[in-house]
Design an enzyme around this catalytic site. Structure first.
Site, mmCIF file in Angstrom:
data_model
loop_
_atom_site.group_PDB
_atom_site.id
_atom_site.type_symbol
_atom_site.label_atom_id
_atom_site.label_comp_id
_atom_site.label_asym_id
_atom_site.label_seq_id
_atom_site.Cartn_x
_atom_site.Cartn_y
_atom_site.Cartn_z
ATOM 1 C CB THR A 244 7.599 9.914 -75.757
ATOM 2 O OG1 THR A 244 7.482 9.620 -74.365
ATOM 3 C CG2 THR A 244 6.775 11.138 -76.106
ATOM 4 C CE LYS A 245 7.733 5.514 -71.100
ATOM 5 N NZ LYS A 245 8.667 6.161 -70.166
ATOM 6 C CG ASN A 246 13.151 3.160 -77.156
ATOM 7 O OD1 ASN A 246 13.040 4.139 -76.420
ATOM 8 N ND2 ASN A 246 14.334 2.731 -77.578
#
Length: 393
Positions: free
Chosen positions: A207-209
Site C-alpha cells: 500500500t505504500k506510494n
C-alpha cells in the site's frame, strides 16, 4: 443503483492497470534462472538511488532488503559497526511513539535502546523540543546509555523538521537515519527525504506510494563505507562469499519484487501527483467546523501516503462514513509506549508525550490511492459535509 463501497486503499488497482508490464517482468525473472539478488535487484537499486538524488545531489547507494523493518535494523547495525559507542554503554536511539511499531521493533532488534519523544501537533512528526529534552535527560540521568542515532519518521508523507533535528544530532554527536516508509517522493527544502541523513530507510509494503506485491525494503546512503557494511549485513555478513566478516542476517530483496518495483518506480511521480491532486480536492471540499484536515508546512512537499483527519469523535465519524460506503482506517490506534509489549518498560521524554496522547484517539485516514476516481473523491467529501452538518445542527 447503490454506489460501490470506496475502499481505504486499493493496491490491486495499480497492479491490474499494469498487468501486462508485470507479466513481462515475471516471465523475464523466471526465465533468468537467477532467483536471489542478481541483476534485477541491482537495476532497481541503481534506478531508485538515481531517482532519490533527482539532480539535487550525487546519487548514493541503495541496498535492497526484505522489508522496511530490516532496513532500519541493518542501518543501525552498520552504524554500530562503523561508529561504536564507548565500551560498557548501550546505544540509545531516539524516535517517536506515534509511528508504526516496526520503527521501535527494529531499534530493539539491532540491540539499541529506544527513547520515545513527542510530536508536533500540526504535522504529527517528531518534535525537536521534545527530542532535545530527551537527549539532555539521557546525558544527565542515564550513564549506561550513549546517544547514537535519531530516527525521525516522515509520517503520512509529511517530512519532519530536519533542520532542527539534524542540528540537535550534530550538537550531540548522533547520526540521523530517516524513516521514509510513508514518504517516497516527499521533499524537504527541495531535496527528497532519505537523502538528508546518513541513511534513509524505505518500506515497499503493497500500500505504500512505491509498493511491491509482497514485502520488500531498502536503505539509501551517500556514505560508501556504510553502504558496504549494510550490503554485508543483509547477507550473513559476507564480504567474501560464504565467509562472514561480521555477524549478519538474511534479508535479501527478492528479484521478482525488484522487477515489479522497477515498473512502479516509472509511474511513481505520476502516482504522487495524483495523490496530491486528491488531497487538494479533499481540502477544497471539506468543512473545517468539526474536523481538522492535514496541513503541509511551507518548506515541505507532502507525499500524501495517507490523508489523515482529526476529529474529537473519530470512531463515530468512521462509523458514519462506513454507513455511507466510505472505508477508513486508523494510523495508529495506540502509540507504541502504550502498547502491551512496550508499556512501562520503554523510556520516554522527560515531559511525557502529551501531544501524542491527545492526538492519537482523534486521527482517521480517508481513502487515498492514485486510482481513486474523481466521483469517489466527491462522495467522500460530501459524506464528510453531511457529518459536519449533522454535528453542527
Amino acid at each position: 443503483m447503490k454506489n460501490a463501497f470506496i475502499p481505504f486503499a486499493n493496491p490491486g488497482a495499480a497492479f491490474q492497470a499494469r498487468k501486462h508490464e508485470y507479466d513481462e517482468a515475471f516471465s523475464r525473472v523466471i526465465g533468468s534462472g537467477q532467483y536471489i539478488l542478481g541483476p534485477e535487484v541491482e537495476t532497481f537499486e541503481r534506478r531508485f538511488a538515481e531517482w532519490l538524488a533527482d539532480a539535487s545531489c550525487a546519487a548514493g547507494d541503495c541496498i535492497g532488503v526484505a522489508n522496511g523493518t530490516d532496513a532500519i535494523e541493518i542501518a543501525l547495525r552498520a552504524l554500530q559497526g562503523l561508529f561504536p559507542v564507548p565500551s560498557g554503554k548501550l546505544p540509545a536511539v531516539f524516535t517517536v511513539s506515534h509511528t508504526a511499531v516496526a520503527t521501535v521493533a527494529a531499534i530493539e532488534r539491532a540491540g539499541c535502546v529506544p527513547i520515545l519523544v513527542d510530536i508536533d501537533e500540526a504535522s504529527y512528526t517528531m518534535s525537536p523540543g521534545s527530542l532535545e529534552a530527551a537527549v539532555n535527560m539521557v546525558a544527565a540521568e542515564r550513564p549506561d546509555l550513549a546517544p547514537m542515532a535519531v530516527i525521525p519518521v516522515h509520517l503520512y508523507g509529511h517530512p519532519c523538521d530536519l533542520d532542527a533535528i539534524m542540528g540537535i544530532g550534530e550538537r550531540h554527536g548522533m547520526r540521523i537515519i530517516e524513516d521514509c516508509a510513508q514518504a517516497h517522493g516527499a521533499a524537504y527544502r527541495g531535496k527528497r527525504v532519505g537523502t538528508l541523513g546518513i541513511a534513509g530507510t524505505f518500506s515497499f509494503y503493497p500500500t505504500k506510494n512505491l509498493g511491491a506485491i509482497g514485502d520488500a525494503g531498502a536503505v539509501y546512503t551517500g556514505d560508501s563505507a556504510l553502504a558496504a557494511e549494510m550490503r554485508a549485513l543483509r547477507q550473513y555478513g559476507w564480504k567474501q562469499r560464504y565467509v562472514s566478516a561480521i555477524p549478519g542476517i538474511n534479508s535479501r530483496m527478492d528479484p521478482l519484487q525488484a522487477a515489479f518495483l522497477d515498473i512502479n518506480l516509472r509511474h511513481l511521480d505520476a502516482d504522487n501527483a495524483a495523490r496530491r491532486s486528491i488531497a487538494a480536492r479533499y481540502d477544497a471540499l471539506i468543512s473545517r467546523a468539526t474536523i481538522t484536515p492535514p496541513v503541509a508546512k511551507p518548506e515541505v512537499e507532502h507525499a500524501f501516503h495517507l490523508y489523515v483527519l482529526r476529529s474529537k469523535r473519530r470512531d463515530a465519524l468512521a462509523a458514519f462514513l462506513h454507513e455511507r460506503g466510505v472505508g477508513t482506517a486508523v494510523h495508529y490506534p495506540q502509540a507504541v509506549h502504550s502498547q502491551p509489549a512496550y508499556a512501562g518498560r520503554v523510556i520516554i521524554a522527560p515531559d511525557g508525550l502529551p501531544i501524542t496522547e491527545r492526538v492519537v484517539p482523534e486521527l482517521l485516514s480517508l481513502p487515498m490511492f492514485p486510482q481513486l476516481i474523481q466521483a469517489d473523491v466527491e462522495r467522500v467529501a460530501h459524506a464528510l459535509l453531511a457529518w459536519d452538518k449533522e454535528q453542527s445542527s
